[in-house]
Design a protein around this motif. Sequence first.
Motif, PDB file in Angstrom:
ATOM      1  N   LEU A  65       0.938  -1.407   0.207  1.00  0.00           N
ATOM      2  CA  LEU A  65       0.218   0.130  -0.028  1.00  0.00           C
ATOM      3  C   LEU A  65       0.630   1.573  -0.041  1.00  0.00           C
ATOM      4  O   LEU A  65       0.211   2.584  -0.972  1.00  0.00           O
ATOM      5  N   VAL A  66       1.975   1.377   0.958  1.00  0.00           N
ATOM      6  CA  VAL A  66       2.604   2.390   0.766  1.00  0.00           C
ATOM      7  C   VAL A  66       3.091   2.303  -0.742  1.00  0.00           C
ATOM      8  O   VAL A  66       3.278   3.681  -1.029  1.00  0.00           O
ATOM      9  N   THR A  67       4.390   1.719  -1.109  1.00  0.00           N
ATOM     10  CA  THR A  67       4.933   1.409  -2.395  1.00  0.00           C
ATOM     11  C   THR A  67       3.965   2.029  -3.703  1.00  0.00           C
ATOM     12  O   THR A  67       4.016   2.795  -4.599  1.00  0.00           O
ATOM     13  N   ARG A  68       2.354   1.899  -2.993  1.00  0.00           N
ATOM     14  CA  ARG A  68       1.776   1.712  -4.133  1.00  0.00           C
ATOM     15  C   ARG A  68       1.495   3.559  -4.358  1.00  0.00           C
ATOM     16  O   ARG A  68       0.906   4.500  -5.547  1.00  0.00           O
ATOM     17  N   ALA A  72       5.273   7.495   2.888  1.00  0.00           N
ATOM     18  CA  ALA A  72       3.741   7.268   3.764  1.00  0.00           C
ATOM     19  C   ALA A  72       2.656   7.857   4.000  1.00  0.00           C
ATOM     20  O   ALA A  72       1.533   7.384   4.567  1.00  0.00           O
ATOM     21  N   GLY A  73       2.915   8.833   3.567  1.00  0.00           N
ATOM     22  CA  GLY A  73       1.462   9.590   4.500  1.00  0.00           C
ATOM     23  C   GLY A  73       0.744   9.930   3.059  1.00  0.00           C
ATOM     24  O   GLY A  73      -1.181   9.631   3.933  1.00  0.00           O
ATOM     25  N   ASP A  74       0.661   9.296   2.204  1.00  0.00           N
ATOM     26  CA  ASP A  74       0.161   9.548   0.969  1.00  0.00           C
ATOM     27  C   ASP A  74      -0.889   7.922   1.195  1.00  0.00           C
ATOM     28  O   ASP A  74      -2.048   7.851   1.215  1.00  0.00           O
ATOM     29  N   ALA A  75       0.109   7.011   1.211  1.00  0.00           N
ATOM     30  CA  ALA A  75      -0.688   5.846   1.611  1.00  0.00           C
ATOM     31  C   ALA A  75      -1.755   6.067   3.388  1.00  0.00           C
ATOM     32  O   ALA A  75      -2.980   5.874   3.197  1.00  0.00           O
ATOM     33  N   ALA A  76      -1.189   6.863   4.110  1.00  0.00           N
ATOM     34  CA  ALA A  76      -2.394   7.216   5.319  1.00  0.00           C
ATOM     35  C   ALA A  76      -3.789   8.000   5.113  1.00  0.00           C
ATOM     36  O   ALA A  76      -4.751   7.257   5.237  1.00  0.00           O
ATOM     37  N   GLU A  77      -3.303   8.843   4.114  1.00  0.00           N
ATOM     38  CA  GLU A  77      -4.706   9.746   3.745  1.00  0.00           C
ATOM     39  C   GLU A  77      -5.512   8.703   2.413  1.00  0.00           C
ATOM     40  O   GLU A  77      -6.452   8.858   2.805  1.00  0.00           O
ATOM     41  N   ALA A  78      -4.344   7.836   1.580  1.00  0.00           N
ATOM     42  CA  ALA A  78      -5.485   6.524   1.142  1.00  0.00           C
ATOM     43  C   ALA A  78      -6.549   5.889   2.149  1.00  0.00           C
ATOM     44  O   ALA A  78      -7.309   5.746   1.901  1.00  0.00           O
ATOM     45  N   ILE A  79      -6.075   5.641   3.268  1.00  0.00           N
ATOM     46  CA  ILE A  79      -6.901   4.714   4.587  1.00  0.00           C
ATOM     47  C   ILE A  79      -7.930   5.985   5.017  1.00  0.00           C
ATOM     48  O   ILE A  79      -9.196   5.065   4.962  1.00  0.00           O
TER      49      ILE A  79
END
Length: 115
Positions: A65-68, A72-79
Motif C-alpha cells: 500500500l505504501v509503495t502504491r 507513507a503520508g499518501d498511504a495514510a491519506e488513502a486509508i
Amino acid sequence: MNCSSRLLCVLYIATSAGLAWTSVLEIRYGPAWAACLFAAASLVPVIAVVRETVIREQRRWLLELVTRAGRAGDAAEAIVRAELDSACCERWWTSLGSEHEVTCRHWMPRSSSAA
C-alpha cells in the motif's frame, strides 16, 4: 519474512516438537493426564507460527500500500479517504454508526410496535 520472524518460527517449531516428544514419552511411561497436557501444549507454538505468518502478510500488504501510494503520508491519506468514502451519511458518522439520516440509503423507519 525477516530474520527474527524466521528465528521465532524455528524456535516455535522446535518447542512444539519437544512438547510432542514429551507427550509420546508420557503416553508410554507416565500418567495419561500428563500426556494429554503435553499434547495440548504442543499445539500452542503452532498457533504462534500461524500468528507470525499473519503478521508477515499484514506487513507485506502495508508495504504494498505504501509503495502504491508513493509515500507513507499518501498511504495514510488513502486509508482515511477509503474509510470516509465508505461512510453512509453525516449522522451515521457522528453518532458512531448508531443512526442514519432520513435520506440515507441504509435508513430504516422505526416502527412504534414492540418487537
